[in-house]
Design a protein around this motif. Sequence first.
Motif, short mmCIF file in Angstrom:
data_model
loop_
_atom_site.label_atom_id
_atom_site.label_comp_id
_atom_site.label_asym_id
_atom_site.label_seq_id
_atom_site.Cartn_x
_atom_site.Cartn_y
_atom_site.Cartn_z
N THR A 90 10.24 26.34 33.05
CA THR A 90 9.92 25.03 33.49
C THR A 90 8.71 24.33 33.21
O THR A 90 8.52 23.25 33.07
CB THR A 90 10.70 24.73 34.59
OG1 THR A 90 9.79 25.24 35.74
CG2 THR A 90 11.99 25.30 34.95
N SER A 93 7.82 21.49 35.54
CA SER A 93 7.94 19.94 35.29
C SER A 93 9.46 19.82 35.25
O SER A 93 10.38 20.36 34.46
CB SER A 93 7.44 19.96 33.69
OG SER A 93 7.57 18.48 33.39
N PHE A 95 10.42 17.69 32.92
CA PHE A 95 10.60 17.61 31.72
C PHE A 95 11.51 18.93 31.05
O PHE A 95 11.97 18.85 30.05
CB PHE A 95 9.39 17.54 30.66
CG PHE A 95 9.44 16.39 29.60
CD1 PHE A 95 10.33 16.69 28.58
CD2 PHE A 95 8.71 15.31 29.68
CE1 PHE A 95 10.68 15.71 27.60
CE2 PHE A 95 8.80 14.47 28.55
CZ PHE A 95 9.79 14.62 27.60
N LEU A 96 11.14 19.97 31.33
CA LEU A 96 11.63 21.18 31.25
C LEU A 96 12.63 21.96 32.06
O LEU A 96 12.88 23.29 31.96
CB LEU A 96 10.68 22.29 30.62
CG LEU A 96 9.67 21.88 29.39
CD1 LEU A 96 8.72 22.87 29.21
CD2 LEU A 96 10.46 21.78 28.15
N SER A 97 13.23 21.23 32.79
CA SER A 97 13.86 21.78 34.01
C SER A 97 15.17 22.40 33.37
O SER A 97 15.90 23.12 34.30
CB SER A 97 14.29 20.70 34.98
OG SER A 97 14.95 19.45 34.51
N TYR A 99 15.43 23.87 30.37
CA TYR A 99 14.98 24.71 28.98
C TYR A 99 15.03 26.28 29.10
O TYR A 99 14.48 26.87 30.06
CB TYR A 99 13.57 24.40 28.89
CG TYR A 99 13.05 25.15 27.53
CD1 TYR A 99 13.73 25.13 26.25
CD2 TYR A 99 11.80 25.97 27.56
CE1 TYR A 99 13.12 25.94 25.23
CE2 TYR A 99 11.28 26.41 26.45
CZ TYR A 99 11.81 26.47 25.24
OH TYR A 99 11.43 27.06 24.16
N PHE A 323 6.62 16.72 23.61
CA PHE A 323 7.56 16.46 24.39
C PHE A 323 7.82 15.26 24.64
O PHE A 323 7.18 14.15 25.06
CB PHE A 323 7.02 16.89 25.86
CG PHE A 323 6.54 18.28 25.93
CD1 PHE A 323 7.73 19.40 26.15
CD2 PHE A 323 5.30 18.70 25.98
CE1 PHE A 323 7.47 20.56 26.25
CE2 PHE A 323 5.15 20.26 26.01
CZ PHE A 323 6.12 21.23 26.08
N TYR A 328 13.70 19.09 22.65
CA TYR A 328 14.20 20.09 23.81
C TYR A 328 13.65 19.17 25.04
O TYR A 328 12.83 18.44 24.98
CB TYR A 328 13.32 21.67 23.60
CG TYR A 328 12.01 21.42 22.95
CD1 TYR A 328 11.00 21.05 23.90
CD2 TYR A 328 11.93 21.96 21.71
CE1 TYR A 328 9.72 21.23 23.60
CE2 TYR A 328 10.52 21.79 21.36
CZ TYR A 328 9.39 21.55 22.30
OH TYR A 328 8.23 21.62 21.93
N GLY A 329 13.86 19.74 26.17
CA GLY A 329 13.65 19.27 27.43
C GLY A 329 14.65 18.04 27.80
O GLY A 329 15.66 17.98 27.15
N GLY A 349 9.98 12.23 32.89
CA GLY A 349 9.51 13.75 32.68
C GLY A 349 8.20 14.21 33.29
O GLY A 349 8.19 15.17 33.90
#
Length: 484
Positions: A90, A93, A95-97, A99, A323, A328-329, A349
């Motif tokens: 992640t 973040s 934003f990548l929670s 991923y 991003f 992705y994200g 994000g």
Amino acid sequence: MTLLDLRLQELHNQLSKKELSVTDLVGEAFARIKEHDERVGAYLTLNEEGAHAEAARLDNKLGSDEAKGLLFGLPAGIKDNMVTEGLRTTCASQFLSNYNPIYDATVVTKLKQAETVTIGKLNMDEFAMGGSNENSSFHPVRNPWDLTRVPGGSSGGSAAAVAAGEAYFTLGSDTGGSIRQPASYCGVVGLKPTYGLVSRYGLVAFASSLDQIGPITKNVEDAAYVLQAIAGHDAKDSTSANVDIPDYVSALSGEISGLKIAVPKEYLDGIDPQVKAAVLEALRVLEGLGAEWEEVSLPHTEYAVAAYYLLASSEASSNLSRFDGVRYGVRAEQGGNLLDLYLDSRSQGFGPEVKRRIMLGTYALSSGYYDAYYLKAQKVRTLIKQDFDRTFEKYDVIIGPTAPTTAFQLGSQVDDPLTMYLNDILTIPMSLAGVPAMSVPCGFADGLPVGLQIIGKAFDESTILRVAHAYEAHTDHHKHRPSL
């Protein structure tokens, strides 16, 4: 004393004799996590089912030639900006929670080849931007020595996990001090290798010309073992250096007679008196072992923080442009058109510190300001590197404090970014110059750990490990553990 407090060699001997199993080690790590991590907050994602399955597989190899590696079976934590196949990554973040990577970073692959056991992903400042681990979008990490204080950042989770006995060793990343500063605050050993010695492939980039991966351990010898496993050229990383990798463990001779140490006066000005006293006492220990030290000047040190934050923020602005909520994200649900999608996804994000650095970097790279800010910062970087080059013509290592103070109170600086940035004043110059440096415990100030920073020539990790090991052998600061 727990199993995870033992030296690597002790654990290896017990595993080899089947007096201990990998399942025992992994079980001890998760028991510590369950007991303490709700208060410490070092982990973001646990790999409990996978770790126990891997431990059972490795236990079948105990006693065979396949189990001879010195890292065999050790529970390790990975900073959450290194991708791990099938295990959420992640960067702390939102934003990548969600991923879940489909491949491993090179360092993760190398640890798997050494047959370590990944027990989880470690908390950090969002996208590695911060010096206190309060910028995680999930929850802050607390210092195991005093739960009201920060563990340092951005690898705060990596350092706190080792200090709390929640992992045998961890990997962190260091852009401007993010391994060394938290190692100092948490009373553990942290090593930033020479830029290019350890592959960055699979490390989510913050500032590509500065980022480096390195180990955080309980002692110097173990740092040498971990570095041995992760160092080396990688064709997947265009900045990876194709150099011979020496036997770092054999460098731990304890012999430093005649060693020449430079102590920059700039590193001792304006620091906490107790920190300064601990560093001077450490120099006396090294002097007693036959080393010689002199005060020197690194005149461009005062410009390092300003140059670093311009360069790092500029590179972050470029790296984080990927991003956008498309590939992705997390993607924003609303948005009437593509530009709205970008705006809403990035607004929702990214946290405030990441946004601050993107704005600063974008401004420094913009037309009309590039020459005045970014280009000038690059020129200052060259001057700082030249300071180190001149010093290393005469001296073997440079030594000073890792941080100007001990760990500060949670919340005390989070709203004052300039003060927060100045906490990295003693670690940033080495990152700009690309030289290796490590922090080792050298005492306490009001019950909190103090770190000694040992800096070496490019690709001369052997010397700084040798000096650190000699110092450690004649002190017991590294043996102290926090009482949780």
